[in-house]
Design a protein around this motif. Structure first.
Motif, PDB file in Angstrom:
ATOM      1  N   PHE A  83      -4.714  11.372  14.846  1.00  0.00           N
ATOM      2  CA  PHE A  83      -5.676  12.454  14.639  1.00  0.00           C
ATOM      3  C   PHE A  83      -5.837  12.725  13.162  1.00  0.00           C
ATOM      4  O   PHE A  83      -5.033  12.299  12.326  1.00  0.00           O
ATOM      5  N   SER A  84      -6.913  13.426  12.842  1.00  0.00           N
ATOM      6  CA  SER A  84      -7.158  13.841  11.461  1.00  0.00           C
ATOM      7  C   SER A  84      -7.803  15.220  11.476  1.00  0.00           C
ATOM      8  O   SER A  84      -8.407  15.621  12.467  1.00  0.00           O
ATOM      9  N   VAL A 104      -1.248   8.500  12.399  1.00  0.00           N
ATOM     10  CA  VAL A 104      -1.428   7.570  13.516  1.00  0.00           C
ATOM     11  C   VAL A 104      -0.045   7.124  13.966  1.00  0.00           C
ATOM     12  O   VAL A 104       0.829   6.857  13.127  1.00  0.00           O
ATOM     13  N   LEU A 105       0.141   7.015  15.278  1.00  0.00           N
ATOM     14  CA  LEU A 105       1.400   6.502  15.808  1.00  0.00           C
ATOM     15  C   LEU A 105       1.673   5.111  15.240  1.00  0.00           C
ATOM     16  O   LEU A 105       0.766   4.271  15.166  1.00  0.00           O
ATOM     17  N   GLY A 112      -6.915  -0.237  12.073  1.00  0.00           N
ATOM     18  CA  GLY A 112      -8.016   0.445  11.393  1.00  0.00           C
ATOM     19  C   GLY A 112      -8.305   1.833  11.930  1.00  0.00           C
ATOM     20  O   GLY A 112      -9.353   2.407  11.634  1.00  0.00           O
ATOM     21  N   ILE A 113      -7.391   2.395  12.703  1.00  0.00           N
ATOM     22  CA  ILE A 113      -7.621   3.720  13.286  1.00  0.00           C
ATOM     23  C   ILE A 113      -7.673   4.790  12.204  1.00  0.00           C
ATOM     24  O   ILE A 113      -8.574   5.634  12.195  1.00  0.00           O
ATOM     25  N   GLY A 114      -6.726   4.754  11.280  1.00  0.00           N
ATOM     26  CA  GLY A 114      -6.747   5.713  10.176  1.00  0.00           C
ATOM     27  C   GLY A 114      -8.015   5.587   9.349  1.00  0.00           C
ATOM     28  O   GLY A 114      -8.616   6.586   8.950  1.00  0.00           O
ATOM     29  N   ILE A 145      -3.257   4.636  -0.405  1.00  0.00           N
ATOM     30  CA  ILE A 145      -3.903   4.856  -1.704  1.00  0.00           C
ATOM     31  C   ILE A 145      -5.036   3.857  -1.907  1.00  0.00           C
ATOM     32  O   ILE A 145      -6.140   4.226  -2.333  1.00  0.00           O
ATOM     33  N   ALA A 146      -4.812   2.582  -1.563  1.00  0.00           N
ATOM     34  CA  ALA A 146      -5.852   1.567  -1.690  1.00  0.00           C
ATOM     35  C   ALA A 146      -7.044   1.884  -0.785  1.00  0.00           C
ATOM     36  O   ALA A 146      -8.209   1.741  -1.193  1.00  0.00           O
ATOM     37  N   LEU A 147      -6.763   2.332   0.437  1.00  0.00           N
ATOM     38  CA  LEU A 147      -7.839   2.703   1.358  1.00  0.00           C
ATOM     39  C   LEU A 147      -8.649   3.866   0.806  1.00  0.00           C
ATOM     40  O   LEU A 147      -9.886   3.828   0.791  1.00  0.00           O
TER      41      LEU A 147
END
Length: 181
Positions: A83-84, A104-105, A112-114, A145-147
């Motif tokens: 979740f976010s 994310v679990l 790629g969920i996050g 950080i890269a994302l």
């Protein structure tokens, strides 16, 4: 605020990203507790700052009513796996920004969920007159950080020796922001 549900496929995994609803509260309480025990990338250790079902029900209700808040869940086969939240405030001088957080679990890392939760949050912010998204990330979380950089976030500061981790050392927190305006 609520957004439309979206479906994603990654590495043969199908998942949905949608707004949190009241019936998610119990599951969110359990998932958050599990995630807190899986990584040191978050602020809490397992069990700290515990939010029970009624607490999540209240957060979901408040976020649904508030135009400057967004609470998203990621679901795999009707199971919440992450979740976010984007949380804003009503103060005039800072009403243009929200703070973003995501988890994310561990079992579902690498799909790629996050990233999908982040992208949907950015899209929502850009579509709703939110000019700035801020977040905090542990300096050792290179992938995150890269994302964030890939999606327009910049390092704005460092909180030195901000977190004491299990290795017995203090680690820095990177403050990041993305401005759209």
């Amino acid at each position: 605020m609520r957004v439309n549900q979206k479906e994603f496929y990654s590495h043969k995994l199908r998942y949905m990203v949608r707004s949190a609803i009241e019936k998610d509260a119990k599951n969110l309480s359990e998932v958050r507790l599990e995630i807190d025990g899986e990584t040191e990338n978050l602020d809490r250790e397992k069990g700290e700052d515990y939010i029970d079902e009624s607490g999540f029900r209240q957060i979901i209700e408040d976020d649904t009513k508030n135009d400057s808040n967004l609470f998203l869940v990621a679901e795999v086969d009707e199971r919440i796996v992450g979740f976010s939240r984007c949380e804003g405030n009503k103060l005039k001088r800072t009403s243009h920004k929200v703070e973003f957080g995501v988890c994310v679990l561990k079992e579902f890392w690498g799909y790629g969920i996050g990233k999908s939760l982040l992208k949907e949050s950015i899209h929502w912010a850009d579509s709703n007159e939110i000019k700035k998204i801020t977040l905090n990330v542990l300096e050792t979380n290179d992938k995150a950080i890269a994302l964030y950089k890939k999606y327009g976030f910049e390092a704005e500061g460092i909180l030195k020796k901000d977190k004491l981790l299990s290795d017995g050392n203090y680690h820095n927190t990177v403050l990041m922001g993305r401005f759209n305006g």
